[in-house]
Design a protein around this motif. Structure first.
Motif, PDB file in Angstrom:
ATOM      1  N   ALA A   1      -3.132  -7.505  -7.210  1.00 35.78           N
ATOM      2  CA  ALA A   1      -3.081  -8.358  -6.022  1.00 35.78           C
ATOM      3  C   ALA A   1      -4.237  -9.355  -6.036  1.00 35.78           C
ATOM      4  O   ALA A   1      -5.231  -9.176  -6.732  1.00 35.78           O
ATOM      5  N   ASP A   2      -4.098 -10.395  -5.231  1.00 35.32           N
ATOM      6  CA  ASP A   2      -5.169 -11.382  -5.102  1.00 35.32           C
ATOM      7  C   ASP A   2      -6.393 -10.768  -4.417  1.00 35.32           C
ATOM      8  O   ASP A   2      -7.529 -11.097  -4.756  1.00 35.32           O
ATOM      9  N   LEU A   3      -6.155  -9.890  -3.452  1.00 29.71           N
ATOM     10  CA  LEU A   3      -7.234  -9.182  -2.753  1.00 29.71           C
ATOM     11  C   LEU A   3      -6.926  -7.695  -2.806  1.00 29.71           C
ATOM     12  O   LEU A   3      -5.862  -7.265  -2.361  1.00 29.71           O
ATOM     13  N   GLU A   4      -7.864  -6.897  -3.338  1.00 34.01           N
ATOM     14  CA  GLU A   4      -7.650  -5.462  -3.481  1.00 34.01           C
ATOM     15  C   GLU A   4      -8.654  -4.689  -2.632  1.00 34.01           C
ATOM     16  O   GLU A   4      -9.866  -4.870  -2.760  1.00 34.01           O
ATOM     17  N   LEU A   5      -8.104  -3.836  -1.752  1.00 33.52           N
ATOM     18  CA  LEU A   5      -8.922  -3.031  -0.847  1.00 33.52           C
ATOM     19  C   LEU A   5      -8.719  -1.551  -1.149  1.00 33.52           C
ATOM     20  O   LEU A   5      -7.695  -1.147  -1.697  1.00 33.52           O
ATOM     21  N   VAL A   6      -9.700  -0.741  -0.744  1.00 37.98           N
ATOM     22  CA  VAL A   6      -9.650   0.710  -0.942  1.00 37.98           C
ATOM     23  C   VAL A   6     -10.036   1.390   0.370  1.00 37.98           C
ATOM     24  O   VAL A   6     -10.940   0.934   1.074  1.00 37.98           O
ATOM     25  N   VAL A   7      -9.340   2.480   0.699  1.00 37.89           N
ATOM     26  CA  VAL A   7      -9.716   3.290   1.854  1.00 37.89           C
ATOM     27  C   VAL A   7     -10.824   4.248   1.414  1.00 37.89           C
ATOM     28  O   VAL A   7     -10.620   5.071   0.519  1.00 37.89           O
ATOM     29  N   SER A   8     -11.982   4.147   2.031  1.00 42.81           N
ATOM     30  CA  SER A   8     -13.095   5.035   1.688  1.00 42.81           C
ATOM     31  C   SER A   8     -12.764   6.466   2.083  1.00 42.81           C
ATOM     32  O   SER A   8     -12.379   6.737   3.219  1.00 42.81           O
ATOM     33  N   SER A   9     -12.917   7.391   1.147  1.00 40.44           N
ATOM     34  CA  SER A   9     -12.658   8.808   1.440  1.00 40.44           C
ATOM     35  C   SER A   9     -13.685   9.380   2.397  1.00 40.44           C
ATOM     36  O   SER A   9     -13.418  10.351   3.111  1.00 40.44           O
ATOM     37  N   ASP A  10     -14.870   8.784   2.437  1.00 41.94           N
ATOM     38  CA  ASP A  10     -15.944   9.293   3.295  1.00 41.94           C
ATOM     39  C   ASP A  10     -15.793   8.842   4.745  1.00 41.94           C
ATOM     40  O   ASP A  10     -15.959   9.637   5.676  1.00 41.94           O
TER      41      ASP A  10
ATOM     42  N   ALA B   1       0.849  -1.188   0.000  1.00 41.86           N
ATOM     43  CA  ALA B   1       0.000   0.000   0.000  1.00 41.86           C
ATOM     44  C   ALA B   1       0.884   1.237   0.000  1.00 41.86           C
ATOM     45  O   ALA B   1       2.030   1.183   0.462  1.00 41.86           O
ATOM     46  N   PRO B   2       0.369   2.358  -0.487  1.00 40.42           N
ATOM     47  CA  PRO B   2       1.146   3.596  -0.456  1.00 40.42           C
ATOM     48  C   PRO B   2       1.317   4.100   0.972  1.00 40.42           C
ATOM     49  O   PRO B   2       0.580   3.691   1.883  1.00 40.42           O
ATOM     50  N   PRO B   3       2.277   4.997   1.192  1.00 38.86           N
ATOM     51  CA  PRO B   3       2.450   5.590   2.513  1.00 38.86           C
ATOM     52  C   PRO B   3       1.151   6.231   2.998  1.00 38.86           C
ATOM     53  O   PRO B   3       0.455   6.889   2.231  1.00 38.86           O
ATOM     54  N   GLY B   4       0.824   5.993   4.269  1.00 35.81           N
ATOM     55  CA  GLY B   4      -0.360   6.617   4.848  1.00 35.81           C
ATOM     56  C   GLY B   4      -1.646   5.844   4.703  1.00 35.81           C
ATOM     57  O   GLY B   4      -2.684   6.268   5.207  1.00 35.81           O
ATOM     58  N   ALA B   5      -1.595   4.678   4.046  1.00 40.13           N
ATOM     59  CA  ALA B   5      -2.824   3.921   3.805  1.00 40.13           C
ATOM     60  C   ALA B   5      -3.237   3.060   4.992  1.00 40.13           C
ATOM     61  O   ALA B   5      -4.331   2.490   4.990  1.00 40.13           O
ATOM     62  N   GLY B   6      -2.372   2.940   5.983  1.00 37.67           N
ATOM     63  CA  GLY B   6      -2.731   2.183   7.177  1.00 37.67           C
ATOM     64  C   GLY B   6      -2.342   0.727   7.144  1.00 37.67           C
ATOM     65  O   GLY B   6      -2.896  -0.089   7.892  1.00 37.67           O
ATOM     66  N   LYS B   7      -1.366   0.380   6.316  1.00 38.85           N
ATOM     67  CA  LYS B   7      -0.994  -1.033   6.168  1.00 38.85           C
ATOM     68  C   LYS B   7      -0.360  -1.603   7.433  1.00 38.85           C
ATOM     69  O   LYS B   7      -0.647  -2.742   7.823  1.00 38.85           O
TER      70      LYS B   7
ATOM     71  N   ILE C   1      -2.050  -8.848  -1.157  1.00 35.24           N
ATOM     72  CA  ILE C   1      -3.129  -7.912  -0.825  1.00 35.24           C
ATOM     73  C   ILE C   1      -2.645  -6.503  -1.147  1.00 35.24           C
ATOM     74  O   ILE C   1      -1.477  -6.174  -0.886  1.00 35.24           O
ATOM     75  N   SER C   2      -3.512  -5.673  -1.682  1.00 37.66           N
ATOM     76  CA  SER C   2      -3.160  -4.274  -1.927  1.00 37.66           C
ATOM     77  C   SER C   2      -4.213  -3.357  -1.322  1.00 37.66           C
ATOM     78  O   SER C   2      -5.375  -3.733  -1.178  1.00 37.66           O
ATOM     79  N   ILE C   3      -3.759  -2.156  -0.947  1.00 37.65           N
ATOM     80  CA  ILE C   3      -4.664  -1.102  -0.481  1.00 37.65           C
ATOM     81  C   ILE C   3      -4.392   0.144  -1.308  1.00 37.65           C
ATOM     82  O   ILE C   3      -3.236   0.527  -1.501  1.00 37.65           O
ATOM     83  N   SER C   4      -5.438   0.786  -1.787  1.00 38.53           N
ATOM     84  CA  SER C   4      -5.296   2.066  -2.481  1.00 38.53           C
ATOM     85  C   SER C   4      -6.171   3.103  -1.795  1.00 38.53           C
ATOM     86  O   SER C   4      -7.033   2.772  -0.983  1.00 38.53           O
ATOM     87  N   ALA C   5      -5.937   4.373  -2.126  1.00 39.66           N
ATOM     88  CA  ALA C   5      -6.690   5.473  -1.513  1.00 39.66           C
ATOM     89  C   ALA C   5      -6.498   6.727  -2.343  1.00 39.66           C
ATOM     90  O   ALA C   5      -5.594   6.803  -3.192  1.00 39.66           O
ATOM     91  N   LYS C   6      -7.332   7.725  -2.099  1.00 41.05           N
ATOM     92  CA  LYS C   6      -7.198   9.013  -2.775  1.00 41.05           C
ATOM     93  C   LYS C   6      -5.943   9.738  -2.279  1.00 41.05           C
ATOM     94  O   LYS C   6      -5.590   9.675  -1.097  1.00 41.05           O
ATOM     95  N   GLU C   7      -5.275  10.437  -3.187  1.00 38.06           N
ATOM     96  CA  GLU C   7      -4.038  11.143  -2.837  1.00 38.06           C
ATOM     97  C   GLU C   7      -4.245  12.160  -1.717  1.00 38.06           C
ATOM     98  O   GLU C   7      -3.407  12.279  -0.819  1.00 38.06           O
ATOM     99  N   GLU C   8      -5.360  12.901  -1.743  1.00 43.33           N
ATOM    100  CA  GLU C   8      -5.597  13.947  -0.742  1.00 43.33           C
ATOM    101  C   GLU C   8      -5.708  13.362   0.667  1.00 43.33           C
ATOM    102  O   GLU C   8      -5.220  13.941   1.642  1.00 43.33           O
TER     103      GLU C   8
END
Length: 246
Positions: free
Chosen positions: A230-239, A49-55, A181-188
């Motif tokens: 990734a086998d499992l892809e997660l996203v951090v909800s901006s809301d 996951a990118p920096p700050g995503a909570g991995k 596993i991967s985590i993505s999120a909005k840049e802001e």
């Protein structure tokens, strides 16, 4: 569920909804347990996951949750941050960034500031040996601590920014994993989290913003744009800040 832990010398707090726990995390742990049963030896899971995503927080939480969900297995969370090059090295070595030669310490956290070959060798050791040592990174010391922990879990969950990165030095690391596993999120969202974290480690708000905008956000974009599936892809909800399935 509220979760508190100390990650790399920093106290953190996170909240995971019961929906995420029941719908994502518990099924994941059961799947990994089944994979271990089938392989009949340790399995290695990589979470990128990118920096700050909570991995780091997530793998720590999964380690705790596993004691309830799969009590017959030992899930052990580790991170790649222990392979940061030492501060002394970063202060005395330079690299090119956008045509400028800069001290590596100015872009600490970028792929070049990690010892990717040492990381690869250690991952291979984890896959091969029943027990081995592993380094950690202490954010208050600003340096790795060698041989800080012993890796002996049935399921080893390794987290890091670049484990799935499609870049030199890291491109085929994920081939060593049994599951990814991967985590993505909005840049802001990631920018705000990173500034808050940098400030919490003893920097002024202004200095934290300057470092994050110059260094961390470049790494965020790299992780978001140059990643393997990734086998499992997660996203951090901006809301809500919750992790959801992509």
């Amino acid at each position: 569920m509220e979760y508190k832990a100390n990650i790399n010398g920093i106290d953190i707090e996170a909240v995971y909804s019961q929906e995420s726990i029941d719908g994502i995390f518990k099924p994941l742990l059961l799947k990994l347990s089944q994979m271990h049963d089938e392989k009949k030896k340790r399995i290695l899971v990589m979470l990128a996951a990118p920096p700050g995503a909570g991995k780091s927080t997530l793998v720590s939480f999964l380690e705790k949750l596993s004691k309830e969900v799969i009590p017959g297995k030992k899930l052990q969370a580790i991170g790649m941050d222990g392979f940061h090059r030492r501060q002394e090295y970063l202060l005395t070595h330079k690299t090119m960034v956008d045509g400028r030669e800069l001290p590596m310490v100015d872009i600490k956290g970028a792929p070049v500031t990690f010892d990717s070959e040492a990381l690869r060798c250690k991952i291979q050791e984890v896959c091969r040996e029943k027990s081995c040592k592993w380094p950690i990174y202490d954010r208050l010391l600003h340096n790795p601590v060698e041989d800080a922990i012993t890796v002996d879990g049935d399921i080893v969950l390794l987290e890091g920014n670049y484990l799935l990165a499609d870049i030199d030095g890291f491109r085929d690391l994920s081939e060593l994993a049994d599951y990814t596993i991967s985590i993505s999120a909005k840049e802001e969202l990631l920018r705000k989290r990173l500034i808050d974290r940098k400030e919490a480690s003893g920097n002024t708000r202004q200095k934290a913003e300057k470092f994050v905008d110059f260094s961390d956000m470049a790494n965020v974009r790299l992780c978001l744009q140059k990643t393997r599936k990734a086998d499992l892809e997660l996203v951090v909800s901006s809301d809500t800040g919750e992790l959801v399935l992509r």
